[in-house]
Motif scaffolding. Sequence first.
Motif, PDB file in Angstrom:
ATOM      1  N   SER A  30     -67.432  22.088  47.252  1.00 42.79           N
ATOM      2  CA  SER A  30     -67.647  22.900  48.450  1.00 42.79           C
ATOM      3  C   SER A  30     -67.172  24.342  48.257  1.00 42.79           C
ATOM      4  O   SER A  30     -67.531  25.219  49.037  1.00 42.79           O
ATOM      5  N   GLN A  38     -62.733  16.856  40.980  1.00 38.83           N
ATOM      6  CA  GLN A  38     -63.371  17.393  42.167  1.00 38.83           C
ATOM      7  C   GLN A  38     -62.403  17.981  43.170  1.00 38.83           C
ATOM      8  O   GLN A  38     -62.822  18.501  44.206  1.00 38.83           O
ATOM      9  N   SER A  39     -61.092  17.905  42.886  1.00 43.30           N
ATOM     10  CA  SER A  39     -60.098  18.618  43.704  1.00 43.30           C
ATOM     11  C   SER A  39     -58.888  18.915  42.835  1.00 43.30           C
ATOM     12  O   SER A  39     -58.634  18.230  41.838  1.00 43.30           O
ATOM     13  N   SER A  82     -61.787  20.444  47.696  1.00 41.50           N
ATOM     14  CA  SER A  82     -63.135  20.065  47.263  1.00 41.50           C
ATOM     15  C   SER A  82     -63.706  21.192  46.415  1.00 41.50           C
ATOM     16  O   SER A  82     -64.144  22.213  46.941  1.00 41.50           O
ATOM     17  N   TYR A 114     -61.634  12.838  42.619  1.00 38.39           N
ATOM     18  CA  TYR A 114     -62.520  12.954  43.780  1.00 38.39           C
ATOM     19  C   TYR A 114     -62.030  14.043  44.742  1.00 38.39           C
ATOM     20  O   TYR A 114     -60.863  14.422  44.710  1.00 38.39           O
ATOM     21  N   PRO A 115     -62.913  14.508  45.643  1.00 33.53           N
ATOM     22  CA  PRO A 115     -62.474  15.453  46.671  1.00 33.53           C
ATOM     23  C   PRO A 115     -61.384  14.838  47.549  1.00 33.53           C
ATOM     24  O   PRO A 115     -61.259  13.615  47.649  1.00 33.53           O
TER      25      PRO A 115
END
Length: 197
Positions: free
Chosen positions: A132, A190-191, A129, A155-156
């Motif tokens: 994060s 995101q990842s 992530s 996406y994460p």
Amino acid sequence: MSSASAPGPAPASLTLWDEEDFQGRRCRLLSDCANVCERGGLPRVRSVKVENGVWVAFEYPDFQGQQFILEKGDYPRWSAWSGSSSHNSNQLLSFRPVLCANHNDSRVTLFERDNFQGCKFDLVDDYPSLPSMGWASKDVGSLRVSSGAWVAYQYPGYRGYQYVLERDQHSGQFHTYSEFGTQAHTGQLQSIRRVQH
């Protein structure tokens, strides 16, 4: 007394089937294949077994469309390589091996805007992530692969569209998100993780 040299890595290889669960007609690849329909005689690919190396598979011929990273192992159906059973396409039509580096040497730099502008984030490890871990934006405008091969996800949790990013693509310089892959319609990443050997 002579010393034996250590064997190099085994050449990349994978076997494709035109039906799920390794059924139907099959074809074995040892190198790039721009169109499995022409070269391998398969109308589609519904299951894959990677014997050696790491491969990137594409939805369409000539290395176009959505990308999927295929590491050593069995992929009996679409959901095994896409991470989703709800994806509306069930074909893979072109393949190429990925050149991997030692994990200790992997490095990529993300930039907030096109042409390596704005805030930057240097990575040497896997990040399930990015938000994060401190990446403020959901988008990546550009990136620079210094070493290794990476797979970035929309996406994460390593989900969504996949983008295989290597040093030998664009000399590792991705000036804009559209260079991540032909299906990249936004810079949403995101990842990201290093590609396994």
